[in-house]
Motif scaffolding. Structure first.
Motif, PDB file in Angstrom:
ATOM      1  N   THR A 146       4.973 -12.286  10.038  1.00 58.75           N
ATOM      2  CA  THR A 146       4.961 -11.274   8.984  1.00 58.75           C
ATOM      3  C   THR A 146       3.530 -10.958   8.569  1.00 58.75           C
ATOM      4  O   THR A 146       2.609 -11.747   8.797  1.00 58.75           O
ATOM      5  N   GLY A 147       3.366  -9.806   7.930  1.00 62.88           N
ATOM      6  CA  GLY A 147       2.056  -9.414   7.415  1.00 62.88           C
ATOM      7  C   GLY A 147       2.200  -8.309   6.387  1.00 62.88           C
ATOM      8  O   GLY A 147       3.049  -7.425   6.535  1.00 62.88           O
ATOM      9  N   THR A 148       1.385  -8.371   5.349  1.00 59.83           N
ATOM     10  CA  THR A 148       1.319  -7.302   4.346  1.00 59.83           C
ATOM     11  C   THR A 148      -0.147  -6.909   4.199  1.00 59.83           C
ATOM     12  O   THR A 148      -0.832  -7.385   3.294  1.00 59.83           O
ATOM     13  N   GLY A 228      10.789 -12.380  20.043  1.00 59.78           N
ATOM     14  CA  GLY A 228      10.018 -12.493  18.811  1.00 59.78           C
ATOM     15  C   GLY A 228       9.986 -11.188  18.040  1.00 59.78           C
ATOM     16  O   GLY A 228      10.170 -10.107  18.596  1.00 59.78           O
ATOM     17  N   ARG A 229       9.747 -11.282  16.731  1.00 58.20           N
ATOM     18  CA  ARG A 229       9.672 -10.102  15.877  1.00 58.20           C
ATOM     19  C   ARG A 229       8.441 -10.183  14.976  1.00 58.20           C
ATOM     20  O   ARG A 229       8.132 -11.232  14.408  1.00 58.20           O
ATOM     21  N   PHE A 230       7.760  -9.033  14.854  1.00 58.95           N
ATOM     22  CA  PHE A 230       6.634  -8.892  13.933  1.00 58.95           C
ATOM     23  C   PHE A 230       7.039  -7.895  12.864  1.00 58.95           C
ATOM     24  O   PHE A 230       7.318  -6.734  13.154  1.00 58.95           O
ATOM     25  N   VAL A 231       7.108  -8.354  11.610  1.00 59.93           N
ATOM     26  CA  VAL A 231       7.529  -7.525  10.481  1.00 59.93           C
ATOM     27  C   VAL A 231       6.309  -7.298   9.596  1.00 59.93           C
ATOM     28  O   VAL A 231       5.730  -8.254   9.062  1.00 59.93           O
ATOM     29  N   VAL A 232       5.930  -6.032   9.438  1.00 61.82           N
ATOM     30  CA  VAL A 232       4.694  -5.725   8.723  1.00 61.82           C
ATOM     31  C   VAL A 232       4.904  -4.518   7.805  1.00 61.82           C
ATOM     32  O   VAL A 232       5.628  -3.583   8.133  1.00 61.82           O
ATOM     33  N   CYS A 233       4.274  -4.578   6.648  1.00 56.55           N
ATOM     34  CA  CYS A 233       4.400  -3.526   5.640  1.00 56.55           C
ATOM     35  C   CYS A 233       3.112  -2.708   5.601  1.00 56.55           C
ATOM     36  O   CYS A 233       2.015  -3.248   5.746  1.00 56.55           O
ATOM     37  N   GLU A 234       3.243  -1.398   5.407  1.00 53.60           N
ATOM     38  CA  GLU A 234       2.041  -0.556   5.332  1.00 53.60           C
ATOM     39  C   GLU A 234       2.271   0.639   4.417  1.00 53.60           C
ATOM     40  O   GLU A 234       3.378   1.183   4.333  1.00 53.60           O
ATOM     41  N   GLU A 263      13.615   7.674  -6.951  1.00 55.79           N
ATOM     42  CA  GLU A 263      14.370   8.758  -6.337  1.00 55.79           C
ATOM     43  C   GLU A 263      13.637  10.093  -6.470  1.00 55.79           C
ATOM     44  O   GLU A 263      13.186  10.471  -7.557  1.00 55.79           O
ATOM     45  N   GLY A 264      13.473  10.767  -5.351  1.00 51.80           N
ATOM     46  CA  GLY A 264      12.823  12.073  -5.348  1.00 51.80           C
ATOM     47  C   GLY A 264      11.319  12.048  -5.199  1.00 51.80           C
ATOM     48  O   GLY A 264      10.688  13.097  -5.052  1.00 51.80           O
ATOM     49  N   ARG A 265      10.715  10.860  -5.214  1.00 52.68           N
ATOM     50  CA  ARG A 265       9.257  10.754  -5.136  1.00 52.68           C
ATOM     51  C   ARG A 265       8.740  10.678  -3.694  1.00 52.68           C
ATOM     52  O   ARG A 265       7.537  10.767  -3.478  1.00 52.68           O
ATOM     53  N   GLY A 266       9.601  10.475  -2.738  1.00 50.70           N
ATOM     54  CA  GLY A 266       9.158  10.346  -1.351  1.00 50.70           C
ATOM     55  C   GLY A 266       8.807   8.914  -0.992  1.00 50.70           C
ATOM     56  O   GLY A 266       8.744   8.024  -1.853  1.00 50.70           O
ATOM     57  N   THR A 267       8.550   8.685   0.280  1.00 50.42           N
ATOM     58  CA  THR A 267       8.270   7.335   0.776  1.00 50.42           C
ATOM     59  C   THR A 267       6.962   6.792   0.212  1.00 50.42           C
ATOM     60  O   THR A 267       5.932   7.454   0.268  1.00 50.42           O
ATOM     61  N   LEU A 268       7.012   5.572  -0.321  1.00 48.89           N
ATOM     62  CA  LEU A 268       5.825   4.910  -0.868  1.00 48.89           C
ATOM     63  C   LEU A 268       5.178   4.015   0.184  1.00 48.89           C
ATOM     64  O   LEU A 268       3.961   4.051   0.389  1.00 48.89           O
ATOM     65  N   PHE A 269       5.984   3.201   0.840  1.00 46.30           N
ATOM     66  CA  PHE A 269       5.492   2.356   1.928  1.00 46.30           C
ATOM     67  C   PHE A 269       6.617   2.159   2.931  1.00 46.30           C
ATOM     68  O   PHE A 269       7.763   2.550   2.705  1.00 46.30           O
ATOM     69  N   CYS A 270       6.280   1.560   4.051  1.00 48.02           N
ATOM     70  CA  CYS A 270       7.253   1.366   5.114  1.00 48.02           C
ATOM     71  C   CYS A 270       7.116  -0.044   5.678  1.00 48.02           C
ATOM     72  O   CYS A 270       6.002  -0.563   5.796  1.00 48.02           O
ATOM     73  N   VAL A 271       8.251  -0.665   5.997  1.00 42.18           N
ATOM     74  CA  VAL A 271       8.260  -1.953   6.680  1.00 42.18           C
ATOM     75  C   VAL A 271       8.625  -1.698   8.136  1.00 42.18           C
ATOM     76  O   VAL A 271       9.670  -1.099   8.426  1.00 42.18           O
ATOM     77  N   TYR A 272       7.744  -2.106   9.040  1.00 43.93           N
ATOM     78  CA  TYR A 272       7.916  -1.865  10.474  1.00 43.93           C
ATOM     79  C   TYR A 272       8.341  -3.162  11.163  1.00 43.93           C
ATOM     80  O   TYR A 272       7.825  -4.238  10.840  1.00 43.93           O
ATOM     81  N   VAL A 273       9.255  -3.047  12.107  1.00 40.96           N
ATOM     82  CA  VAL A 273       9.678  -4.192  12.911  1.00 40.96           C
ATOM     83  C   VAL A 273       9.276  -3.934  14.356  1.00 40.96           C
ATOM     84  O   VAL A 273       9.747  -2.984  14.984  1.00 40.96           O
ATOM     85  N   PHE A 274       8.392  -4.778  14.864  1.00 40.29           N
ATOM     86  CA  PHE A 274       7.898  -4.665  16.237  1.00 40.29           C
ATOM     87  C   PHE A 274       8.378  -5.838  17.074  1.00 40.29           C
ATOM     88  O   PHE A 274       8.662  -6.926  16.557  1.00 40.29           O
TER      89      PHE A 274
END
Length: 320
Positions: A146-148, A228-234, A263-274
């Protein structure tokens, strides 16, 4: 924080998938840039809870052995180690537990620590070498990482280390920007957001030790291929960088969990799974439509989570 919580939640769900689809389950877990170890502790606790609820046969198969967090800031390292000792036990106690994992906080820049473990440097210490911590002579591979990363890009004005008379001047790896390996920072320019007022929070928010690209490169070098999985937030503003960083690190994007703060503000961050293929050339190739701020490679699962509704209350989706 919400981003830590979402990253830990997604990582715990991916761990369940790994356990279901493999014979060995989760044996080793790594958190890059662990900070105060909030994600490390939440994921470790989720893994231990799942393990405790399993049958004896499954427990033996899925026995978690090693959880490692890497952090460069000394004050954060001490806080993380104290939290680990309260919630898991100190290293000596952990070693005496036959059913519990070994949880370590490594003090160092994760880019240096990962490289040291891969090269099996004779100068590395037990604290900074994965192989010595895990007890293997082979370069380590982690089932879950994992990583943030910090959200805000920083550009550096640098001079050569030999040209500075200030021994206290901060050293920075500027390989990606200057072609060199070590330089003295003359000035740091934050390109997104403002300078934090607290010294402790500045490196957690701003990319003084690398951004999403550095996290992808480090994770790729020690991630177990295929399973394996890499989970990272950006930060969503850096979405294009996250896609490119993963591709350049030979990682394959499987999922995108977009998080909307309100709600209605749009995406703030995203968690990606690689994940990582056995053949590093088999990473995703962006289609002609995979451009712009909302790009998504073909075949990638996408989910959106809204934290608060239009009235400011937590949504049922988030609470679930």
């Amino acid at each position: 924080t919400t981003d830590d919580l979402c990253t830990a939640y997604v990582a715990a769900k991916e761990a369940e998938t790994i356990t279901s689809n493999t014979q060995h389950g989760i044996k080793s877990y790594l958190d890059l840039g662990t900070g105060n170890a909030s994600v490390l502790q939440m994921v470790t606790w989720a893994l231990l809870t799942k393990q405790r609820d399993e049958s004896n046969k499954e427990k033996q198969r899925n026995l978690l052995k090693h959880c490692i967090g890497i952090e460069a800031r000394s004050e954060a390292v001490e806080l993380a180690r104290r939290s680990i000792s309260f919630n898991v036990g100190n290293p000596k106690e952990q070693q005496q537990q036959t059913q519990g994992p070994s949880v370590h906080i490594v003090h160092g820049d994760f880019r240096d620590v990962v490289q040291s473990s891969l090269s099996s440097s004779s100068t590395s210490t037990p604290e900074s070498d994965f192989s010595k911590i895990i007890g293997t002579t082979q370069p380590p591979k982690f089932d879950l990482i994992t990583g943030t990363p910090p959200y805000f890009r920083v550009d550096f004005d640098v001079g050569s280390s030999s040209s500075s008379n200030n021994d206290d001047a901060p050293q920075v790896d500027t390989t990606t920007t200057t072609g060199g390996s070590s330089a003295v920072v003359q000035n740091a320019i934050i390109r997104q957001g403002g300078m934090p007022t607290a010294m402790q929070s500045a490196p957690a928010r701003c990319e003084f030790r690398g951004g999403i690209e550095a996290y992808c490169q480090a994770a790729s070098s020690v991630l177990q291929p295929v399973t394996g999985r890499f989970v990272v937030c950006e930060n969503w503003l850096n979405h294009a960088r996250a896609l490119k960083g993963g591709q350049e690190a030979h990682l394959k994007l499987l999922k995108m969990i977009r998080v909307e703060g309100k709600e209605g503000r749009g995406t703030l961050f995203c968690v990606y799974v690689f994940t990582k293929e056995e053949d590093e050339k088999q990473t995703y190739q962006p289609s002609s439509s995979s451009t712009g701020a909302n790009a998504k490679p073909n075949g990638v699962e996408e989910v959106t989570i809204t934290v608060r509704d239009i009235h400011g209350a937590w949504t049922q989706q988030y609470m679930d």
